[in-house]
Design a protein around this motif. Structure first.
Motif, PDB file in Angstrom:
ATOM      1  N   THR A  98       0.797  -1.235   0.000  1.00  0.00           N
ATOM      2  CA  THR A  98       0.000   0.000   0.000  1.00  0.00           C
ATOM      3  C   THR A  98       0.825   1.279   0.000  1.00  0.00           C
ATOM      4  OG1 THR A  98      -0.114   0.060   2.425  1.00  0.00           O
ATOM      5  CG2 THR A  98      -1.838  -1.184   1.266  1.00  0.00           C
ATOM      6  N   SER A 146       1.614   2.690   2.736  1.00  0.00           N
ATOM      7  CA  SER A 146       1.022   3.444   3.847  1.00  0.00           C
ATOM      8  C   SER A 146       2.038   3.696   4.953  1.00  0.00           C
ATOM      9  CB  SER A 146      -0.175   2.669   4.414  1.00  0.00           C
ATOM     10  OG  SER A 146      -0.569   3.181   5.656  1.00  0.00           O
ATOM     11  N   HIS A 187      -2.308   3.073  -1.967  1.00  0.00           N
ATOM     12  CA  HIS A 187      -2.954   2.228  -2.957  1.00  0.00           C
ATOM     13  C   HIS A 187      -3.159   0.817  -2.401  1.00  0.00           C
ATOM     14  CE1 HIS A 187       1.433   2.572  -3.604  1.00  0.00           C
ATOM     15  NE2 HIS A 187       1.392   1.247  -3.642  1.00  0.00           N
ATOM     16  N   ILE A 226      -5.658  -0.531  -0.941  1.00  0.00           N
ATOM     17  CA  ILE A 226      -6.100  -0.395   0.450  1.00  0.00           C
ATOM     18  C   ILE A 226      -6.758  -1.674   0.980  1.00  0.00           C
ATOM     19  CG2 ILE A 226      -8.383   0.534  -0.118  1.00  0.00           C
ATOM     20  CD1 ILE A 226      -8.099   2.377   2.303  1.00  0.00           C
ATOM     21  N   LEU A 269      -6.398   5.110   7.333  1.00  0.00           N
ATOM     22  CA  LEU A 269      -6.397   4.590   5.965  1.00  0.00           C
ATOM     23  C   LEU A 269      -7.730   4.857   5.264  1.00  0.00           C
ATOM     24  CD1 LEU A 269      -4.525   1.191   6.310  1.00  0.00           C
ATOM     25  CD2 LEU A 269      -3.896   3.073   4.794  1.00  0.00           C
ATOM     26  N   SER A 309      -8.112   8.572   4.562  1.00  0.00           N
ATOM     27  CA  SER A 309      -7.186   8.933   3.483  1.00  0.00           C
ATOM     28  C   SER A 309      -7.687   8.455   2.134  1.00  0.00           C
ATOM     29  CB  SER A 309      -5.807   8.323   3.783  1.00  0.00           C
ATOM     30  OG  SER A 309      -4.894   8.623   2.751  1.00  0.00           O
ATOM     31  N   HIS A 310      -8.252   7.248   2.113  1.00  0.00           N
ATOM     32  CA  HIS A 310      -8.743   6.673   0.859  1.00  0.00           C
ATOM     33  C   HIS A 310      -9.962   7.433   0.336  1.00  0.00           C
ATOM     34  CE1 HIS A 310      -9.856   3.657  -2.112  1.00  0.00           C
ATOM     35  NE2 HIS A 310     -11.076   3.608  -1.587  1.00  0.00           N
ATOM     36  N   TYR A 311     -10.925   7.707   1.206  1.00  0.00           N
ATOM     37  CA  TYR A 311     -12.178   8.321   0.752  1.00  0.00           C
ATOM     38  C   TYR A 311     -12.058   9.822   0.500  1.00  0.00           C
ATOM     39  CZ  TYR A 311     -14.653   3.960   1.510  1.00  0.00           C
ATOM     40  OH  TYR A 311     -15.074   2.656   1.428  1.00  0.00           O
ATOM     41  N   SER A 317      -3.637  11.815   1.367  1.00  0.00           N
ATOM     42  CA  SER A 317      -2.803  10.852   2.096  1.00  0.00           C
ATOM     43  C   SER A 317      -2.217  11.431   3.374  1.00  0.00           C
ATOM     44  CB  SER A 317      -1.669  10.360   1.189  1.00  0.00           C
ATOM     45  OG  SER A 317      -0.839  11.436   0.789  1.00  0.00           O
ATOM     46  N   ASP A 358      -3.305   9.705   6.432  1.00  0.00           N
ATOM     47  CA  ASP A 358      -2.526   8.507   6.770  1.00  0.00           C
ATOM     48  C   ASP A 358      -1.321   8.882   7.629  1.00  0.00           C
ATOM     49  OD1 ASP A 358      -1.755   5.619   6.339  1.00  0.00           O
ATOM     50  OD2 ASP A 358      -0.039   6.587   5.375  1.00  0.00           O
TER      51      ASP A 358
END
Length: 327
Positions: free
Chosen positions: A52, A54, A131, A133, A200, A203-205, A209, A212
């Motif tokens: 990811t 992350s 990425h 996720i 996470l 950060s994704h929605y 980032s 994160d």
């Protein structure tokens, strides 16, 4: 190659567990259980961090790897604490477990906490997209189950040992530093995993980032707070903390039941390690006892106290005829 190493390490740990299966009081069972759990989790988190990118997952990977090292140090401390007393250490090596527990707290602070904060600051100033996720979420949920199981096992063990005192009071007064260290690590891990999961998802929605990175910062703060608490508790034991107050109560009960003892003038107890206590007592006895009578009296006192509290490994009793005051 990594999995071969892990297999060999797990086999070695299982061998240690077999050696200690009849020594449950040594406290190694819950340490080994947490170690095995953290090995699996560290590998899983490392894979998720690689997939990811992350920062929060990388912080969690370092955290679990540090936990593995910490638990090995605790096992070393328990082993050293069992060494017999010698001329150089007449009261034994029991406090070794406190030293290594303190080192664990320091490692949790430095490697776990400080690195997580560094990673958070770095990722915040240099944001990188998160990425794949799905890998991270799956492994975080797996880790929560594993860490949660280990933490619940710690809680069950604490409830067995705490007797009538409250849970949080036990965390403060207990002499079982190894158990408290493991519980603190596992509790911090569970909270850290939830923080990583939230970071996470946000950060994704949001597509930002930096959330994160904030998650990594929060994990670092949690680890540092837990490390400071653990270090403070272990420091007291390392310096020299009094033993279970129940021992003092039993001493007074024995003295009260003995006609030739009129008063316990003074009593000092020191926790020397896991299940090892030093006791020094000054008692006021009736006059006109012969040397043999005094000797028999002291021997009977020692036998009764050690029967009721076997952890009293060193016991010194001084008789006197007069009042004695602490200076």
């Amino acid at each position: 190659m990594t999995f071969v190493f892990l297999l060999l390490l797990i086999l070695r740990i299982k061998f240690i567990l077999m050696e200690n299966q009849n020594q449950s009081e040594s406290g190694t069972k819950h340490i080994i259980q947490s170690l095995l759990v953290n090995i699996a989790i560290a590998v899983a988190k490392g894979f998720a961090a690689f997939m990811t990118g992350s920062g929060a997952m990388l912080a969690e990977t370092i955290h679990s790897t540090a936990d593995c090292a910490n638990q090995l140090l605790l096992l070393l401390g328990v082993k050293q604490a069992k060494k017999d007393a010698d001329d150089e250490h007449p009261f034994g090596y029991g406090k070794s477990v406190y030293f290594w527990s303190f080192m664990v707290a320091m490692l949790l602070f430095s490697i776990g906490g400080m690195f997580s904060i560094y990673e958070g600051v770095h990722k915040y100033n240099n944001p990188e997209p998160v990425h794949n996720i799905g890998w991270a979420i799956g492994i975080i949920l797996f880790s929560i189950v594993m860490e949660g199981y280990a933490m619940i096992s710690n809680i069950v063990e604490i409830r067995k040992r705490k007797k009538l005192i409250s849970f949080f009071r036990y965390l403060h007064v207990t002499k079982d530093s190894d158990l408290i260290i493991i519980f603190g690590e596992n509790a911090a891990a569970v909270l850290g995993l939830f923080l990583a999961l939230i970071a996470l998802l946000v950060s994704h929605y949001t597509g930002d980032s930096r959330y994160d990175a904030i998650g990594s910062l929060c994990i670092g703060i949690v680890l540092i707070a837990v490390a400071i608490f653990l270090a403070s508790e272990v420091k007291s034991l390392l310096i020299g903390e009094s033993a279970d107050p129940e021992i003092l109560e039993i001493i007074h009960e024995i003295a009260k039941a003995e006609n030739n003892i009129t008063e316990v003038l003074n009593c000092r107890t020191v926790q020397q390690g896991l299940g090892e206590v030093l006791v020094c007592i000054k008692i006021k006895i009736v006059p006109d006892l012969t040397t043999q009578d005094i000797s028999l009296l002291i021997n009977a006192f020692e036998n009764e106290l050690r029967t009721k509290r076997p952890e009293v490994k060193w016991l010194y009793i001084e008789p006197d005829f007069q009042e004695w005051k602490t200076i």
